[in-house]
Design a protein around this motif. Structure first.
Motif, PDB file in Angstrom:
ATOM      1  N   SER A 229      57.746  75.633  27.546  1.00  0.00           N
ATOM      2  CA  SER A 229      58.586  74.957  28.536  1.00  0.00           C
ATOM      3  C   SER A 229      59.055  76.034  29.500  1.00  0.00           C
ATOM      4  N   THR A 230      58.752  75.881  30.792  1.00  0.00           N
ATOM      5  CA  THR A 230      59.159  76.885  31.770  1.00  0.00           C
ATOM      6  C   THR A 230      60.618  76.655  32.176  1.00  0.00           C
ATOM      7  N   ALA A 231      61.179  77.662  32.821  1.00  0.00           N
ATOM      8  CA  ALA A 231      62.607  77.620  33.129  1.00  0.00           C
ATOM      9  C   ALA A 231      62.956  76.463  34.057  1.00  0.00           C
ATOM     10  N   HIS A 232      64.055  75.824  33.737  1.00  0.00           N
ATOM     11  CA  HIS A 232      64.619  74.803  34.626  1.00  0.00           C
ATOM     12  C   HIS A 232      66.113  74.741  34.339  1.00  0.00           C
TER      13      HIS A 232
ATOM     14  N   GLY B 109      67.119  78.244  33.710  1.00  0.00           N
ATOM     15  CA  GLY B 109      66.474  78.203  35.023  1.00  0.00           C
ATOM     16  C   GLY B 109      67.433  78.707  36.087  1.00  0.00           C
ATOM     17  N   SER B 110      66.995  79.701  36.863  1.00  0.00           N
ATOM     18  CA  SER B 110      67.794  80.263  37.958  1.00  0.00           C
ATOM     19  C   SER B 110      69.164  80.742  37.498  1.00  0.00           C
ATOM     20  N   THR B 111      69.216  81.406  36.351  1.00  0.00           N
ATOM     21  CA  THR B 111      70.486  82.002  35.914  1.00  0.00           C
ATOM     22  C   THR B 111      70.911  83.057  36.920  1.00  0.00           C
TER      23      THR B 111
ATOM     24  N   CYS C 123      64.974  84.145  28.743  1.00  0.00           N
ATOM     25  CA  CYS C 123      65.894  83.666  29.775  1.00  0.00           C
ATOM     26  C   CYS C 123      65.389  84.099  31.144  1.00  0.00           C
ATOM     27  N   GLN C 124      65.518  83.212  32.102  1.00  0.00           N
ATOM     28  CA  GLN C 124      65.161  83.543  33.490  1.00  0.00           C
ATOM     29  C   GLN C 124      66.418  84.001  34.217  1.00  0.00           C
ATOM     30  N   ILE C 125      66.300  85.067  34.997  1.00  0.00           N
ATOM     31  CA  ILE C 125      67.436  85.483  35.826  1.00  0.00           C
ATOM     32  C   ILE C 125      66.991  85.637  37.287  1.00  0.00           C
TER      33      ILE C 125
ATOM     34  N   MET D 201      57.635  88.230  35.195  1.00  0.00           N
ATOM     35  CA  MET D 201      58.098  87.818  36.518  1.00  0.00           C
ATOM     36  C   MET D 201      57.415  86.514  36.916  1.00  0.00           C
ATOM     37  N   ARG D 202      58.197  85.603  37.495  1.00  0.00           N
ATOM     38  CA  ARG D 202      57.624  84.342  37.997  1.00  0.00           C
ATOM     39  C   ARG D 202      57.346  84.508  39.481  1.00  0.00           C
ATOM     40  N   ILE D 203      56.082  84.453  39.843  1.00  0.00           N
ATOM     41  CA  ILE D 203      55.672  84.750  41.222  1.00  0.00           C
ATOM     42  C   ILE D 203      54.853  83.587  41.792  1.00  0.00           C
TER      43      ILE D 203
ATOM     44  N   GLY E 135      52.700  73.167  36.105  1.00  0.00           N
ATOM     45  CA  GLY E 135      52.581  72.427  37.362  1.00  0.00           C
ATOM     46  C   GLY E 135      51.705  71.210  37.165  1.00  0.00           C
ATOM     47  N   GLY E 136      52.340  70.086  36.896  1.00  0.00           N
ATOM     48  CA  GLY E 136      51.596  68.836  36.813  1.00  0.00           C
ATOM     49  C   GLY E 136      50.682  68.727  35.607  1.00  0.00           C
ATOM     50  N   VAL E 137      51.054  69.370  34.506  1.00  0.00           N
ATOM     51  CA  VAL E 137      50.274  69.196  33.267  1.00  0.00           C
ATOM     52  C   VAL E 137      51.134  68.361  32.310  1.00  0.00           C
TER      53      VAL E 137
ATOM     54  N   MET F 177      54.403  72.598  29.873  1.00  0.00           N
ATOM     55  CA  MET F 177      54.427  71.128  30.004  1.00  0.00           C
ATOM     56  C   MET F 177      55.914  70.777  30.119  1.00  0.00           C
ATOM     57  N   THR F 178      56.486  71.210  31.204  1.00  0.00           N
ATOM     58  CA  THR F 178      57.941  71.282  31.271  1.00  0.00           C
ATOM     59  C   THR F 178      58.574  69.902  31.397  1.00  0.00           C
ATOM     60  N   ARG F 179      58.173  69.152  32.413  1.00  0.00           N
ATOM     61  CA  ARG F 179      58.763  67.815  32.536  1.00  0.00           C
ATOM     62  C   ARG F 179      58.320  66.917  31.387  1.00  0.00           C
ATOM     63  N   ALA F 180      57.108  67.129  30.903  1.00  0.00           N
ATOM     64  CA  ALA F 180      56.644  66.312  29.764  1.00  0.00           C
ATOM     65  C   ALA F 180      57.583  66.503  28.567  1.00  0.00           C
TER      66      ALA F 180
HETATM   67  C1  LIG Z   1      64.989  69.607  37.258  1.00  0.00           C
HETATM   68  C2  LIG Z   1      64.120  70.821  37.425  1.00  0.00           C
HETATM   69  C3  LIG Z   1      64.724  72.069  37.630  1.00  0.00           C
HETATM   70  C4  LIG Z   1      63.931  73.201  37.771  1.00  0.00           C
HETATM   71  N1  LIG Z   1      64.541  74.417  37.918  1.00  0.00           N
HETATM   72  C5  LIG Z   1      63.781  75.551  37.945  1.00  0.00           C
HETATM   73  C6  LIG Z   1      64.392  76.825  37.995  1.00  0.00           C
HETATM   74  O1  LIG Z   1      65.615  76.949  38.016  1.00  0.00           O
HETATM   75  N2  LIG Z   1      63.593  77.913  37.973  1.00  0.00           N
HETATM   76  C7  LIG Z   1      62.227  77.815  37.951  1.00  0.00           C
HETATM   77  O2  LIG Z   1      61.538  78.834  37.944  1.00  0.00           O
HETATM   78  N3  LIG Z   1      61.619  76.602  37.943  1.00  0.00           N
HETATM   79  C8  LIG Z   1      62.361  75.485  37.913  1.00  0.00           C
HETATM   80  N4  LIG Z   1      61.742  74.259  37.830  1.00  0.00           N
HETATM   81  C9  LIG Z   1      60.268  74.184  37.842  1.00  0.00           C
HETATM   82  C10 LIG Z   1      59.662  74.112  36.439  1.00  0.00           C
HETATM   83  O3  LIG Z   1      59.820  75.325  35.725  1.00  0.00           O
HETATM   84  C11 LIG Z   1      58.156  73.804  36.529  1.00  0.00           C
HETATM   85  O4  LIG Z   1      57.532  74.812  37.271  1.00  0.00           O
HETATM   86  C12 LIG Z   1      57.907  72.467  37.210  1.00  0.00           C
HETATM   87  O5  LIG Z   1      58.652  71.439  36.572  1.00  0.00           O
HETATM   88  C13 LIG Z   1      56.409  72.096  37.170  1.00  0.00           C
HETATM   89  O6  LIG Z   1      55.938  72.079  35.850  1.00  0.00           O
HETATM   90  P1  LIG Z   1      55.717  70.674  35.044  1.00  0.00           P
HETATM   91  O7  LIG Z   1      54.793  69.848  35.869  1.00  0.00           O
HETATM   92  O8  LIG Z   1      55.135  71.114  33.719  1.00  0.00           O
HETATM   93  O9  LIG Z   1      57.063  70.038  34.904  1.00  0.00           O
HETATM   94  C14 LIG Z   1      62.509  73.098  37.720  1.00  0.00           C
HETATM   95  C15 LIG Z   1      61.928  71.852  37.535  1.00  0.00           C
HETATM   96  C16 LIG Z   1      62.707  70.730  37.391  1.00  0.00           C
HETATM   97  C17 LIG Z   1      62.029  69.405  37.197  1.00  0.00           C
END
Ligand SMILES: Cc1cc2nc3c(=O)[nH]c(=O)nc-3n(C[C@H](O)[C@H](O)[C@H](O)COP(=O)(O)O)c2cc1C
Length: 354
Positions: free
Chosen positions: A23-26, A59-61, A101-103, A219-221, A298-300, A320-323
């Motif tokens: 799960s990527t940072a959010h 995410g975005s700490t 943790c993401q900063i 690093m997230r680039i 991204g969209g998986v 699979m972050t949103r999933a």
């Molecule tokens: C509500 C929300 C908040 C997010 N906040 C961050 C963030 O703070 N930092 C970051 O790198 N990505 C953030 N993302 C992006 C996710 O890490 C991810 O790249 C994005 O959801 C696409 O992946 P997915 O299709 O698997 O969900 C956020 C996504 C969502 C939906």
């Protein structure tokens, strides 16, 4: 499926991840006082219980007062967060997942009328349409201060027990210095790629020095800003190679797009109308060009696409972050998770599906 590549463990230096799903940072906006308290911890514990290999929290700490938490992020700019980090990292690891943790410093991607109402800082005075602030062009003392604040926040993450730290570059301050769309400076931090990369490399150096050689640092680039006049794929490959050449970074997490307005944001966090995994090949190109593990989200949202991403050699870990926001038990471990959480429901589900 036997020998599923998604379920193969992954070795990230000394850290063994139990599988390739992350799960990527959010920012779930569950912070309280800038801390990840019980609700935040439980949110990530559920993901771990569902069986993923890695969750990147926070995410975005934010690392500094002039990067206020405008959408409910954590604040790692002082020590009060450390005990909450410790509880969270202990809690997630108890369920078998690794936790990082993401900063970040958000640069111009924020609002002035929040937190301490400080001026919004950026490489130049170029306005971001999404947040509408007119940033102050950073002065040399801002640069020195923010480098030190990155290092101090990273040390707090380390003290809080994380397995690793992810520095967010894409579209935030570090990425804004890289992007010709944003950076119009005429000093040592603007113009040539060497100059636009200077802050990134200084932050990497300071953070690595603060946390020592053992801590995992990534690093997230962006792999392509997908915007006219922005960073293109060739320049992004070069940036990734130069970051890798520091020897101080252990993984890259690659995405694409430029969320400088709502349309750009939609291109980055791919909506339902886009094909699955629209930016996978961009991440794959960076993986081919650098000798570092590459993560991507991204969209998986389905397991066949996730499997393709890993088995096809595009990425090492697939987000699979949103999933998993929608359903942390969906994959890979729904049986085990449901057995612990809802035993009768599990029996029912097994009868129906299994
Ligand atoms: C509500 C929300 C908040 C997010 N906040 C961050 C963030 O703070 N930092 C970051 O790198 N990505 C953030 N993302 C992006 C996710 O890490 C991810 O790249 C994005 O959801 C696409 O992946 P997915 O299709 O698997 O969900 C956020 C996504 C969502 C939906």
């Amino acid at each position: 499926m036997k020998n599923d590549p998604l379920l193969e463990p992954f070795q990230l230096r000394h850290l063994t991840l139990r599988n390739r799903i992350m799960s990527t940072a959010h920012a779930p906006s569950y912070q309280e006082g800038g801390h990840p308290r019980d609700r935040y911890r439980r949110y990530h514990e559920e993901k771990a219980r569902g069986g993923i290999g890695l969750t990147i929290i926070g995410g975005s700490t934010n690392i500094a007062p002039d990067s206020p938490s405008v959408f409910g992020q954590l604040y790692a700019g002082d020590d009060s967060i450390i005990p909450w980090f410790t509880r969270l990292t202990d809690g997630v690891r108890a369920h078998g997942a690794a936790v990082m943790c993401q900063i970040t410093h958000m640069g111009r991607r924020t609002a002035w009328d929040d937190g301490h109402w400080l001026p919004v800082a950026g490489p130049s005075g170029t306005r971001e349409r999404a947040h509408r602030s007119f940033p102050k062009a950073m002065e040399p003392e801002d640069i020195t201060r923010i480098i030190a604040q990155f290092a101090a926040a990273a040390r707090r993450c380390q003290q809080g027990g994380f397995d690793g730290i992810e520095l967010l570059s894409h579209s935030h301050l570090l990425g804004q210095f890289l992007s010709p769309l944003v950076n119009r400076r005429e000093d040592d931090y603007g113009g040539s790629l060497d100059n636009r990369l200077r802050l990134t490399l200084q932050v990497i150096e300071a953070v690595r020095e603060a946390v020592g050689p053992e801590m995992i640092l990534g690093m997230r680039i962006t792999g392509d800003e997908l915007s006219e006049g922005g960073l293109g794929p060739d320049e992004c490959v070069e940036i990734a190679q130069r970051i890798a050449a520091t020897g101080a970074i252990d993984f890259l997490n690659v995405l694409a797009g430029a969320p400088y307005d709502d349309l750009g944001l939609a291109g980055w966090v791919a909506p339902m109308g886009m094909p699955a995994a629209p930016h996978l090949s961009i991440a794959g190109r960076i993986r081919q060009a650098v000798g570092l593990p590459v993560f991507h989200a991204g969209g998986v949202a389905d397991i066949a696409t996730a499997r393709h991403a890993v088995a096809g050699g595009h990425v090492d870990l697939i987000g699979m972050t949103r999933a998993h926001m929608a359903d942390p038990y969906r994959w890979p471990n729904w049986r085990a998770a449901t057995k612990t959480a809802f035993a009768p429901a599990s029996a029912l589900a097994t009868a129906w599906i299994g």
